[in-house]
Write a protein that holds these residues in place. Sequence first.
Motif, PDB file in Angstrom:
ATOM      1  N   SER A 293       0.919  -1.105  -0.023  1.00 41.84           N
ATOM      2  CA  SER A 293      -0.005  -0.092  -0.076  1.00 41.84           C
ATOM      3  C   SER A 293       0.967   1.293   0.035  1.00 41.84           C
ATOM      4  O   SER A 293       0.501   2.255  -0.352  1.00 41.84           O
ATOM      5  CB  SER A 293      -1.034   0.050   1.326  1.00 41.84           C
ATOM      6  N   SER A 294       2.049   1.169   0.426  1.00 44.40           N
ATOM      7  CA  SER A 294       2.693   2.422   0.372  1.00 44.40           C
ATOM      8  C   SER A 294       4.413   1.804   0.346  1.00 44.40           C
ATOM      9  O   SER A 294       4.649   1.028   0.870  1.00 44.40           O
ATOM     10  CB  SER A 294       2.753   3.245   1.708  1.00 44.40           C
ATOM     11  N   VAL A 295       5.424   2.712  -0.291  1.00 39.98           N
ATOM     12  CA  VAL A 295       6.613   2.578  -0.221  1.00 39.98           C
ATOM     13  C   VAL A 295       7.209   3.976  -0.186  1.00 39.98           C
ATOM     14  O   VAL A 295       7.102   4.791  -0.485  1.00 39.98           O
ATOM     15  CB  VAL A 295       7.087   2.181  -1.791  1.00 39.98           C
ATOM     16  N   ASN A 296       8.191   3.684   0.864  1.00 36.71           N
ATOM     17  CA  ASN A 296       8.984   4.885   1.405  1.00 36.71           C
ATOM     18  C   ASN A 296      10.692   4.773   1.149  1.00 36.71           C
ATOM     19  O   ASN A 296      11.179   4.128   1.752  1.00 36.71           O
ATOM     20  CB  ASN A 296       8.665   5.203   2.903  1.00 36.71           C
ATOM     21  N   GLN A 297      11.005   5.255  -0.039  1.00 35.01           N
ATOM     22  CA  GLN A 297      12.193   4.984  -0.390  1.00 35.01           C
ATOM     23  C   GLN A 297      12.792   6.311  -1.235  1.00 35.01           C
ATOM     24  O   GLN A 297      12.629   6.443  -2.124  1.00 35.01           O
ATOM     25  CB  GLN A 297      12.242   3.894  -1.295  1.00 35.01           C
ATOM     26  N   PRO A 298      13.525   7.125  -0.321  1.00 35.67           N
ATOM     27  CA  PRO A 298      13.789   8.457  -0.691  1.00 35.67           C
ATOM     28  C   PRO A 298      14.810   8.324  -1.715  1.00 35.67           C
ATOM     29  O   PRO A 298      14.395   9.266  -2.831  1.00 35.67           O
ATOM     30  CB  PRO A 298      14.813   9.037   0.590  1.00 35.67           C
ATOM     31  N   GLN A 299      15.698   7.502  -1.987  1.00 36.26           N
ATOM     32  CA  GLN A 299      16.659   7.401  -3.248  1.00 36.26           C
ATOM     33  C   GLN A 299      16.246   5.924  -3.985  1.00 36.26           C
ATOM     34  O   GLN A 299      16.497   4.841  -3.048  1.00 36.26           O
ATOM     35  CB  GLN A 299      17.950   7.481  -2.749  1.00 36.26           C
ATOM     36  N   ARG A 300      15.701   6.163  -5.107  1.00 28.53           N
ATOM     37  CA  ARG A 300      15.421   4.802  -5.618  1.00 28.53           C
ATOM     38  C   ARG A 300      16.387   3.709  -5.711  1.00 28.53           C
ATOM     39  O   ARG A 300      17.548   3.923  -6.132  1.00 28.53           O
ATOM     40  CB  ARG A 300      15.001   5.136  -7.106  1.00 28.53           C
ATOM     41  N   GLY A 301      16.432   2.688  -5.590  1.00 27.88           N
ATOM     42  CA  GLY A 301      17.155   1.555  -5.437  1.00 27.88           C
ATOM     43  C   GLY A 301      18.207   1.607  -4.257  1.00 27.88           C
ATOM     44  O   GLY A 301      19.407   0.786  -4.417  1.00 27.88           O
ATOM     45  N   ARG A 302      17.833   2.166  -3.452  1.00 24.79           N
ATOM     46  CA  ARG A 302      18.965   2.369  -2.302  1.00 24.79           C
ATOM     47  C   ARG A 302      18.272   2.399  -0.812  1.00 24.79           C
ATOM     48  O   ARG A 302      16.942   2.635  -0.727  1.00 24.79           O
ATOM     49  CB  ARG A 302      19.591   3.785  -2.396  1.00 24.79           C
ATOM     50  N   LYS A 303      19.014   2.085   0.075  1.00 28.24           N
ATOM     51  CA  LYS A 303      18.550   1.970   1.549  1.00 28.24           C
ATOM     52  C   LYS A 303      18.562   3.533   2.152  1.00 28.24           C
ATOM     53  O   LYS A 303      19.284   4.357   1.525  1.00 28.24           O
ATOM     54  CB  LYS A 303      19.224   1.216   2.581  1.00 28.24           C
ATOM     55  N   PRO A 304      17.658   3.945   3.026  1.00 23.23           N
ATOM     56  CA  PRO A 304      16.554   3.377   3.469  1.00 23.23           C
ATOM     57  C   PRO A 304      15.518   2.915   2.635  1.00 23.23           C
ATOM     58  O   PRO A 304      15.040   3.971   1.838  1.00 23.23           O
ATOM     59  CB  PRO A 304      16.029   4.075   4.769  1.00 23.23           C
ATOM     60  N   CYS A 305      14.510   1.752   3.041  1.00 24.40           N
ATOM     61  CA  CYS A 305      13.259   1.677   2.188  1.00 24.40           C
ATOM     62  C   CYS A 305      12.480   0.921   3.156  1.00 24.40           C
ATOM     63  O   CYS A 305      12.586  -0.274   3.690  1.00 24.40           O
ATOM     64  CB  CYS A 305      13.784   0.579   1.111  1.00 24.40           C
ATOM     65  N   ASN A 306      11.230   1.224   3.192  1.00 23.32           N
ATOM     66  CA  ASN A 306       9.967   0.783   4.302  1.00 23.32           C
ATOM     67  C   ASN A 306       9.063   0.785   3.209  1.00 23.32           C
ATOM     68  O   ASN A 306       8.485   1.756   2.650  1.00 23.32           O
ATOM     69  CB  ASN A 306       9.963   1.733   5.374  1.00 23.32           C
ATOM     70  N   ILE A 307       8.197  -0.494   3.528  1.00 29.75           N
ATOM     71  CA  ILE A 307       7.003  -0.338   2.899  1.00 29.75           C
ATOM     72  C   ILE A 307       5.885  -0.818   3.764  1.00 29.75           C
ATOM     73  O   ILE A 307       6.216  -1.360   4.827  1.00 29.75           O
ATOM     74  CB  ILE A 307       6.989  -1.598   1.761  1.00 29.75           C
ATOM     75  N   GLN A 308       4.667  -0.827   3.302  1.00 34.37           N
ATOM     76  CA  GLN A 308       3.672  -1.378   3.929  1.00 34.37           C
ATOM     77  C   GLN A 308       2.652  -2.208   3.079  1.00 34.37           C
ATOM     78  O   GLN A 308       2.446  -1.942   2.054  1.00 34.37           O
ATOM     79  CB  GLN A 308       2.721  -0.358   4.571  1.00 34.37           C
ATOM     80  N   VAL A 309       2.481  -3.163   3.938  1.00 37.74           N
ATOM     81  CA  VAL A 309       1.613  -4.468   2.975  1.00 37.74           C
ATOM     82  C   VAL A 309       0.382  -4.463   3.878  1.00 37.74           C
ATOM     83  O   VAL A 309       0.200  -4.725   5.048  1.00 37.74           O
ATOM     84  CB  VAL A 309       2.260  -5.556   3.148  1.00 37.74           C
ATOM     85  N   ASP A 310      -0.973  -4.249   3.174  1.00 40.28           N
ATOM     86  CA  ASP A 310      -2.179  -4.494   3.625  1.00 40.28           C
ATOM     87  C   ASP A 310      -2.747  -5.776   3.343  1.00 40.28           C
ATOM     88  O   ASP A 310      -2.798  -6.393   2.076  1.00 40.28           O
ATOM     89  CB  ASP A 310      -3.317  -3.476   3.141  1.00 40.28           C
ATOM     90  N   SER A 311      -3.227  -6.609   4.045  1.00 42.91           N
ATOM     91  CA  SER A 311      -3.908  -7.796   3.854  1.00 42.91           C
ATOM     92  C   SER A 311      -5.234  -7.954   4.711  1.00 42.91           C
ATOM     93  O   SER A 311      -5.353  -7.388   5.865  1.00 42.91           O
ATOM     94  CB  SER A 311      -2.935  -9.073   4.838  1.00 42.91           C
ATOM     95  N   ASP A 312      -6.304  -8.772   4.056  1.00 41.43           N
ATOM     96  CA  ASP A 312      -7.431  -9.220   4.694  1.00 41.43           C
ATOM     97  C   ASP A 312      -7.449 -10.248   5.620  1.00 41.43           C
ATOM     98  O   ASP A 312      -8.581 -10.592   6.070  1.00 41.43           O
ATOM     99  CB  ASP A 312      -8.207  -9.229   3.451  1.00 41.43           C
ATOM    100  N   GLN A 313      -6.424 -10.853   5.805  1.00 48.61           N
ATOM    101  CA  GLN A 313      -6.208 -12.120   6.635  1.00 48.61           C
ATOM    102  C   GLN A 313      -6.822 -11.838   8.157  1.00 48.61           C
ATOM    103  O   GLN A 313      -6.369 -10.890   8.614  1.00 48.61           O
ATOM    104  CB  GLN A 313      -4.967 -12.720   6.547  1.00 48.61           C
ATOM    105  N   ARG A 314      -7.512 -12.616   8.580  1.00 52.41           N
ATOM    106  CA  ARG A 314      -7.857 -12.650  10.003  1.00 52.41           C
ATOM    107  C   ARG A 314      -6.883 -13.180  11.031  1.00 52.41           C
ATOM    108  O   ARG A 314      -6.799 -12.618  12.022  1.00 52.41           O
ATOM    109  CB  ARG A 314      -9.249 -13.313  10.222  1.00 52.41           C
ATOM    110  N   VAL A 315      -6.046 -13.670  10.585  1.00 51.46           N
ATOM    111  CA  VAL A 315      -5.190 -14.556  11.486  1.00 51.46           C
ATOM    112  C   VAL A 315      -3.690 -14.223  10.874  1.00 51.46           C
ATOM    113  O   VAL A 315      -3.132 -14.801   9.535  1.00 51.46           O
ATOM    114  CB  VAL A 315      -5.129 -16.257  11.495  1.00 51.46           C
TER     115      VAL A 315
END
Length: 467
Positions: free
Chosen positions: A338-360
């Motif tokens: 759902s989101s990608v936070n990577q100030p410089q493409r192809g470099r660290k730092p890189c943080n992502i968020q993954v949304d899921s419908d799973q209950r468990v």
Amino acid sequence: MNAFDEALHRVAARQHGRAIPIRRSSILSPDPATTIGIATIKIVTEEQVQAVAFGRIGRDPHILFRLDPISRDVSDLEPFATFLASVADDAYADEGALRIWVPHAGTLEALDVLGHRYWRNQQASDAIRRMGEICRLIAHEQTFPGQQTIADAAALLRAHVITGLTPIEEGHLNAVLAWLDPSVRQPLEESRERIRVPASGVLPNTPDLPLDDRVDRLRREAKGASGSRRAALQREIASILSQAALREWRLMVEARDAFLRLALPAPGLSDLVADSAKRINAGVEYGHFPARSPERLTIQLGQMEVGQQRVDQASVENDPVLRAQSRSAGAVVHGRISSVNQPQRGRKPCNIQVDSDQRVIRFRRDDRVKILNSNVRGVVRGINMAPGGGVRVALEITSGVKSNNVLAVGTIVELLEEGFGFVNIKALNTARDRLPWAFYSDAMPSTGMLPQPSGSLLDIVRGTRRP
């Protein structure tokens, strides 16, 4: 597989009259160049081997029978000892690559007893002691999850297919084979008929086939006989034992053929193959030395844990059936970035968020995970509710930050926990050198007389606070 799914599979197998595969990948790698088989017959009331069928897979086996298995004279085991020594040499020349097929766990138990009985027996010959040591190596290797040396035919079939029998009935190898034989029209009736004759490495002893009692009676008679009478009794003993060992061998070969006919791929097992070969190679070269000290026991337990992690990860990564089961249990997370936070493409730092419908979801903070079918790995930094419902998993990407085709908003991904696959042997050896009393001493260290505190507990706590 949970109990409900297992019951449904058994009902379906019984309805169709055939075994149903429950995996799409194999937990066993292809056979190496040095591949042998061993099948044993032991005395029902004694942990003594009285017949062995052994040889290279694809050839007729050698049959060894013991007219007096209780005797202290074990020279009759010399042919088996010579064979095992030759196999060990071939495996060592191939850097530990070895496969030993056995029909069931009963054979491994018999080999383990042989190993314990003779590997340090000073009354036995060098060849017999070497045989005992190799048997101990075989039994020890079987204890490691994911090992690739010993192939237990019965256990392999149960791990890959399910039949219409009850779980306890599936313990009979010949009964399971009835469900894998296309020529058997009524596998339920046929398998239950086969169960009457044991397939566990012992002689049958049913009212219509009392072979165990027969051999016991023949041995007693042979002790008091002589000449041609004694020779005739011994020939009958040899015939019964040879046929029983050959039957166990043929069951093993039939089970192996049935397993190979499943034609399952075996991806992701290279690390397990290398680990198994390394242990066998070291054992053949240096001998078997059971772990007894605390640090060696810890190392061995760590190696077992690593093996379990590797076999679980290989199964989940490469088997869609098992991956679906893991997803239901929350061990695998299916979602969308759902989101990608990577100030410089192809470099660290890189943080992502993954949304899921799973209950468990069974992930926890700081768990190491990977994105399936990619080189992207990361660490779980947060698990929260997603704005539109469901769960949002926040990841700090630690490797694979250049995978721009994966690290993009909207990409559908599957996250699975990554096993660390590492045993810190250096740290454990350092602990051995320091000999901490908690692990290496029978008595607590002397602390001497400590001053008695004065005042209330609240005063003591206030006094320890930093200003």
